[in-house]
Design an enzyme around this catalytic site. Sequence first.
Site, PDB file in Angstrom:
ATOM      1  CG  HIS A 160      -2.154   0.647   1.002  1.00 57.08           C
ATOM      2  ND1 HIS A 160      -2.274   1.846   0.126  1.00 57.08           N
ATOM      3  CD2 HIS A 160      -3.519   0.679   1.472  1.00 57.08           C
ATOM      4  CE1 HIS A 160      -3.574   2.296   0.016  1.00 57.08           C
ATOM      5  NE2 HIS A 160      -4.346   1.280   1.021  1.00 57.08           N
TER       6      HIS A 160
ATOM      7  CG  ASP B  54     -12.368  -9.547 -21.322  1.00 52.40           C
ATOM      8  OD1 ASP B  54     -11.728 -10.605 -21.302  1.00 52.40           O
ATOM      9  OD2 ASP B  54     -13.443  -9.541 -22.199  1.00 52.40           O
TER      10      ASP B  54
END
Length: 464
Positions: A164, A408
């Site tokens: 992070h 995708d």
Amino acid sequence: MTSSLNIIEVARVTPSNFDSSESLTLPLTFFDLQWYKLHTVKRVIFYRLTDATRHVFDSVIVPKLKTSLSSSLSHYLPLAGKLVWNQQDPKPSIIYSPNDAVSFTVAESTADFSRLSGNLPFFSIELYPLVPELSVSDDSASAVSFQVTLFPNQGFCIGVNSHHGVMDGQTATMFLKSWAHKCKEEETAHTSLPQDLTPLYDRAVIKTPRDMATEVLNAWHSLAKMFSGGKEPENPKSLKLVPSGEVGTDVTRYTLSLTREDVEKLRERLKRESSVSSATKELRLSTFVVVFSYAMTALIKARGGDQERPVGYRFAVDCRSLMVPPVPSTYFGNCLSACFKMPLKAETFMSEEGFLAAASLVSDSVEALDESVAWTNPELMIAFATVPPGAQFLGVSGSTRLGVYGLDFGWGRPEKVVLVSIDQGEVISMAESRDGNGGVEVGFSLKKHEMDLLIDLLHDDLKN
């Protein structure tokens, strides 16, 4: 349900077609520094593919993912590098050196794909074998690691473990979209990325009124002394993360799928209740306000107990659009602050008017946001660490604006995207619904007995 994981390979993937003699250094900003000691962000992205045999996996899926990852990394070099804090430097930096690479694990699982990618409750610990380790030590930390796992004749998943201190959800999702784009289009590293996926590394776009980086590092120093009984930290430049609690074997995961009609029904309920309440201020009933308030109210009711007990909430705020001048959406790194409300009392949310009370508070919090929220980060860090013992402090991770269901890689939209790291604390996850019709997916992680109560509350409220 017992399942096993077989590690097939742990590979190194390097950026392709890059000058092997060139290095890159990217200093952390104060936005990055507030996260650099906190737990990593773990995600699992599931793809249903019934013809995913071991042969197809080994000969098609894994090679395509590796090649496109290498191509994508050539545009995102810091992700192949390491987070380091040299003794002579005032703060850590991300350094990419020649031959640096990301870890890429290939595995096969006997787990039930449909259960782990479905909405019904299951035990949280079942997700952890699908997420790779991220190397972190006193001296250095990897930026990100990946794991692709086959579920024979069911599908596969991509596990992501990201630091992070290197990037927030916006940057992480932008990279994953770049990788998916390269994989689906079978583009080489020479092919430029679409403009909205091309990262901006210019740290000068972050304008600060004072030395915020030093203030954040001073806050970390104060916290280290607080947690060690007043002692000075042995190694103030250690990159080791603050320890996270172990996830219990009785912790379960559940996903609530709200349709667009569900969200609208909840919004209309709040409008109706606010019109007959004594409050005169009109509520800001965005989808975030409605859904977070609904989830928060249910979580507090599911916990039950003393109505006088302290509760609170926090949520991350993307500061890109709030900064003056605005920071481009393609900025690489962290650009997050947080909204923090504490202490409140459980009784506020456990009554019939609890949902409206929550929405009023969250609406006010959102309405008040401006650039100044970014300058409160050092104070917020201390405030988070001094939450009263036993308080129910609720948070939210993820966003319906990230578009994670658009990832995708050439095998269709994800069956499910799971934010595994909400197990670390009382945090829900939010994402847009898979069908793209304006609904919201809300992920919960709770002990089983609380989860059973929560599910009943969530569904009873929707019915009524």
